[in-house]
Design an enzyme around this catalytic site. Structure first.
Site, mmCIF file in Angstrom:
data_model
loop_
_atom_site.group_PDB
_atom_site.id
_atom_site.type_symbol
_atom_site.label_atom_id
_atom_site.label_comp_id
_atom_site.label_asym_id
_atom_site.label_seq_id
_atom_site.Cartn_x
_atom_site.Cartn_y
_atom_site.Cartn_z
ATOM 1 C CB SER A 24 -0.921 0.012 1.226
ATOM 2 O OG SER A 24 -0.168 0.045 2.431
ATOM 3 C CG ASN A 111 -4.606 -3.537 13.552
ATOM 4 O OD1 ASN A 111 -3.964 -3.674 12.509
ATOM 5 N ND2 ASN A 111 -5.223 -4.551 14.136
ATOM 6 C CB THR A 156 -40.556 25.288 -11.583
ATOM 7 O OG1 THR A 156 -41.691 25.690 -12.373
ATOM 8 C CG2 THR A 156 -40.329 26.295 -10.455
ATOM 9 C CG HIS A 157 -41.654 21.318 -13.581
ATOM 10 N ND1 HIS A 157 -41.635 20.063 -13.031
ATOM 11 C CD2 HIS A 157 -42.437 22.081 -12.755
ATOM 12 C CE1 HIS A 157 -42.391 20.034 -11.941
ATOM 13 N NE2 HIS A 157 -42.879 21.259 -11.741
ATOM 14 C CB SER A 278 -12.941 22.609 -31.909
ATOM 15 O OG SER A 278 -12.962 21.581 -32.876
ATOM 16 C CE LYS A 284 -18.102 23.920 -30.318
ATOM 17 N NZ LYS A 284 -17.819 22.466 -30.355
ATOM 18 C CG ASN A 286 -15.427 23.213 -26.974
ATOM 19 O OD1 ASN A 286 -16.427 23.567 -27.576
ATOM 20 N ND2 ASN A 286 -14.424 22.572 -27.553
ATOM 21 C CD GLN A 323 -3.326 -2.542 1.547
ATOM 22 O OE1 GLN A 323 -2.730 -3.140 2.425
ATOM 23 N NE2 GLN A 323 -3.188 -2.823 0.256
#
Length: 343
Positions: A24, A111, A156-157, A278, A284, A286, A323
Site C-alpha cells: 500500500s 492497526n 421550475t421543470h 476545437s 468553438k 468549449n 487498506q
C-alpha cells in the site's frame, strides 16, 4: 523470521507478485508526516513508561525528523520496496539509529498506528478544503454584490416560472456551500479523536497516558473503545460525504453555466482563459472546466458508495479490507480540492 513487521512466525518471504498485490506504499506514502508525528508522541510515552531512555528518545526523534525531511512521499513510493509507509519508516529508522528503532513499535500495532495517521492527515486536509470552500463562497458573494439588481427569470421543470434577481439565484449556491461547510466541520470533529494506545484491538499492557498523547498531537479527545478505534472508518465516510456534497453542488452550478453559455442561450460568456477550443472547428469555445467538474462529481458519488460497501460486511475488528479506504479518500480529496481551486 522475515524482515516484515508481522514476520514473527514466518520463515520465508512473500512471493514478489503477492507483495506487489498487497503493498500500500504507493497510496499511503502521503501519511509520512503524520506517521512521524505519531511516532514521536508515542516514543515520548515510551520514555515515561521506562521502555526507552531519554538519550534513545533524542536519537530516535532526530532520525524521525530526518526521515520526514529527506524525501518526498512520491519518491518513497517509486523507489522503495517496503510494504507500507510504516514499514518504510521503521526500516529507515533502523538504518539511521540501529536497534533502538525497534523499540518504537513497543505498545503499538499497525492497526492503531494507521488509524492515527489517517486522522492526523485528514484533519489537515479538511482544514485546506474548508479554506478553499470559504474562498468559493466569498467569491460567489462578490458576484452577487457586483450583479445586484440584474433581472433573472427562475425556472421550475426547466420552464420559465417567475421573475427574480440573478443575485437571489446565485445566493442559493451560497446556501449550499454554507451547508457543505457545516458538513466539513462535522467531518473534522469526527476525525478529532485520538486512537493511539488501542493496540491491535484490546489495548496495550503499558502505562501510556493517552490523554497526554492526544494533547501533544492536537486531538480534542481520545477514542472510547479500542475495538471500535481500530475498525472505525466513519470519519473517512464523513469526509467522503463532505467532498461528495461539494462536488454535487459544484456540478449543479456547472450545469447551469454550460447551459447559460451555449450559443442558444447566450446568457453568460466564458473567458478565453477558462475554456478550450476545437482541433477542427476554430469558432468553438468549449466549457471544458465546467464539464470536467460535472463529470468528476460522478467519481465522488461512486467513492461514497464504495466506502459504504467496503465497510458494510466487515466484522469487528480490523480487516485488511480497510487498506482500500485510502484509494477512496485520497482520490476524493484530490478531486474536490482541484475543483474548488479552479471554481
Amino acid at each position: 523470521m522475515t524482515g516484515k513487521m508481522w514476520g514473527g512466525r514466518f520463515n520465508t518471504d512473500l512471493k514478489e507478485n503477492v507483495l506487489d498485490f498487497t503493498e500500500s506504499l504507493s497510496l499511503d506514502y502521503r501519511l509520512l508526516h503524520a506517521d512521524v508525528m505519531g511516532s514521536i508522541a508515542h516514543c515520548r510515552e515510551l520514555v515515561r513508561a521506562g521502555v526507552m531512555s531519554t538519550e534513545e528518545f533524542a536519537t530516535v526523534v532526530d532520525a524521525l525528523k530526518k526521515i520526514d525531511e529527506e524525501a518526498s512521499g512520491k519518491e518513497i513510493a517509486t523507489e522503495s520496496k517496503d510494504e507500507d509507509i510504516h514499514s518504510y519508516v521503521e526500516r529507515r529508522l533502523s538504518q539511521l539509529c540501529g536497534d533502538v528503532a525497534f523499540k518504537v513499535h513497543t505498545a503499538r500495532s499497525r492497526n492503531d498506528q494507521v488509524a492515527l495517521d489517517m486522522r492526523i492527515y485528514l484533519k489537515d486536509e479538511l482544514v485546506s478544503l474548508l479554506g478553499l470552500l470559504l474562498s468559493a463562497y466569498e467569491g460567489l458573494l462578490g458576484v452577487c454584490s457586483r450583479e445586484f439588481g440584474k433581472f433573472f427569470i427562475e425556472r421550475t421543470h426547466m420552464q420559465y416560472a417567475q421573475p427574480s434577481l440573478l443575485s437571489h439565484h446565485l445566493l442559493a449556491y451560497c446556501e449550499m456551500f454554507r451547508r457543505d461547510f457545516e458538513l466539513g466541520i462535522f467531518a473534522f470533529e469526527s476525525c478529532d479523536e485520538m486512537p493511539l494506545g488501542s493496540g491491535a484491538c484490546v489495548g496495550v499492557n503499558y502505562p501510556l497516558d493517552r490523554k497526554r498523547m492526544a494533547k501533544e498531537l492536537n486531538f480534542n479527545k481520545i477514542t472510547g473503545n479500542s475495538a471500535d478505534a481500530v475498525s472505525n472508518r466513519d470519519f473517512i465516510t464523513d469526509t467522503v460525504y463532505f467532498c461528495t456534497c461539494i462536488m454535487v453542488h459544484l456540478s449543479r452550478f456547472c450545469e447551469e453555466v454550460i447551459s447559460w453559455s451555449s450559443s442558444d442561450v447566450g446568457f453568460v460568456e466564458i473567458p478565453l482563459n477558462f475554456a478550450t477550443g476545437s482541433s477542427i472547428m476554430p469558432q468553438k469555445k468549449n466549457p471544458d472546466v465546467f464539464e470536467l467538474i460535472r463529470a468528476r462529481s460522478s467519481i465522488l458519488i461512486s467513492n461514497l458508495v464504495a466506502i459504504l460497501v467496503l465497510m458494510k460486511g466487515q466484522p469487528l475488528t480490523y480487516n485488511r479490507d480497510m487498506q482500500e479506504d485510502k484509494r477512496i479518500i485520497f482520490e476524493s480529496i484530490d478531486i474536490t480540492g482541484s475543483a474548488l481551486a479552479v471554481f
